[in-house]
Design an enzyme around this catalytic site. Sequence first.
Site, mmCIF file in Angstrom:
data_model
loop_
_atom_site.group_PDB
_atom_site.id
_atom_site.type_symbol
_atom_site.label_atom_id
_atom_site.label_comp_id
_atom_site.label_asym_id
_atom_site.label_seq_id
_atom_site.Cartn_x
_atom_site.Cartn_y
_atom_site.Cartn_z
ATOM 1 N N HIS A 169 -17.037 7.572 11.712
ATOM 2 C CA HIS A 169 -16.660 7.744 10.152
ATOM 3 C C HIS A 169 -15.694 7.389 9.617
ATOM 4 O O HIS A 169 -15.076 7.784 8.564
ATOM 5 C CB HIS A 169 -17.055 9.155 9.726
ATOM 6 C CG HIS A 169 -18.065 9.900 10.266
ATOM 7 N ND1 HIS A 169 -19.473 9.735 9.725
ATOM 8 C CD2 HIS A 169 -18.256 10.660 11.487
ATOM 9 C CE1 HIS A 169 -20.357 10.316 10.706
ATOM 10 N NE2 HIS A 169 -19.871 10.981 11.724
ATOM 11 N N SER A 293 -5.706 -20.069 3.291
ATOM 12 C CA SER A 293 -5.818 -19.860 1.875
ATOM 13 C C SER A 293 -5.093 -21.179 1.213
ATOM 14 O O SER A 293 -3.976 -21.614 1.535
ATOM 15 C CB SER A 293 -4.974 -18.504 1.413
ATOM 16 O OG SER A 293 -4.717 -18.578 0.112
#
Length: 461
Positions: A169, A293
């Site tokens: 979770h 990038s």
Amino acid sequence: MNPLPEQPLSPLDGRYKAAVAGLGEHLSEAGLNRARVLVEVEWLLYLTDRELFGSKRLEAEQARALRQVVADFGQDDIDELAELEATTRHDVKAVEYYVRRRLVALGLTDVEELTHFACTSEDVNNLSYALTIHAAVRDVWLPRIHLLTNALYVRADEHRSVPMLAHTHGQPATPTTVGKEFAVFVGRLRRIVAQVESTEYLGKFSGATGTFAAHVAADPTQDWPAISREFVTSLGLSWNPLTTQIEPHDWQAELYQRISHTNRVLHNLCTDIWTYISMGYFTQIPQAGTTGSSTMPHKINPIRFENAEANLELSSALLDSLAATLVTSRLQRDLTDSTTQRNVGVAIGHSVLALDNILRGLGEIAVNHERLAEDLDGNWEILGEAIQTVIRAEVTAGRSSIADPYAMLKELTRGRRVGAQELRDFVNALDIGEDAKVRLAALTPAGYAGLASELVDYAAE
């Protein structure tokens, strides 16, 4: 603005062509036509070998020359078939005329009328698709998935004892090992791939509505179902006796669902690796000359796994559509499957492209041992599970009278950080046996991975 030269519309035939090399050999229009020629030639040879309808068995050299037509199939033949189809407006009829021309050229006009004998187009088509799809899966997709699965197992074995904080979770949980998590995917993939390998490629060869009506009209003395079975199986396929004009495509639906399932397991692998990279558990190895990038020089983006995710989604979307639509045909025949099946190569191609990206991506990441150790050492509270479980065992054995050990540890650890010393002091004060105290006192998050290392052995072939 000048018009561009003719360009490929699909990125599989343009930007990513090298990554899917091999599929076009089978799942292109040319590959399909070559398979159709093969089926037509083999059916004619089958009939003449048994001297049906007064024909004579071809001499060995004649049969060899006829089969050589298939072996030598190339660009000139592709162009000739395109010209024929431009006139016939029927792809299989063009193949029939093509084969007839070859028979004339070889001096075999006496058996020319046995070309496409008692066949409906779908008799040739369904066998051709089965042959080409089988070859593509066997020669291209399966070798790639085996290569990837083996690469995953190598990493599972290599990192079997490297402890890693688990996250259930998204929250810190009982530790595992890097290798065991790779092994989980190896086990999942090998199970599904075994199902792909067991696929039964079916074929029909029974005429216009699957009844052998024309066959019986031509010669009612023959056992046409037996002849059909023998011919279909001689091509390496399984015979389907109960069909309409088309083979119902159920085997294709089964195959595409299995490949789609494989895609989704791989998608899960990609999202997990992407997440581990973002957490710093895996580092990315800089590749010479690459840019992450256009504006941020420091970045190395996990593009291999992101690209794979997208292609897995495209592949599964197409495969799911194929599986859903191909199993339906109005009454005895409609043409919805004709254009649909021409996209099988695109569907499998996106899966092959994803496999290539994942394999390359695995070669560009490394385990960050320092970050793993840091996260483990920062989450001692995860040992609460071990402590409460040992206490319960001690209570059962009569060596402790602690009431509700789970609640006790919940009060100590839930929603808060607990340090190593605090846990050791807590353990030393417990009403449990000395052996249990020693075991718990020696326990660390990095040492609390159970049998994770040994479990990797279950992923071995």
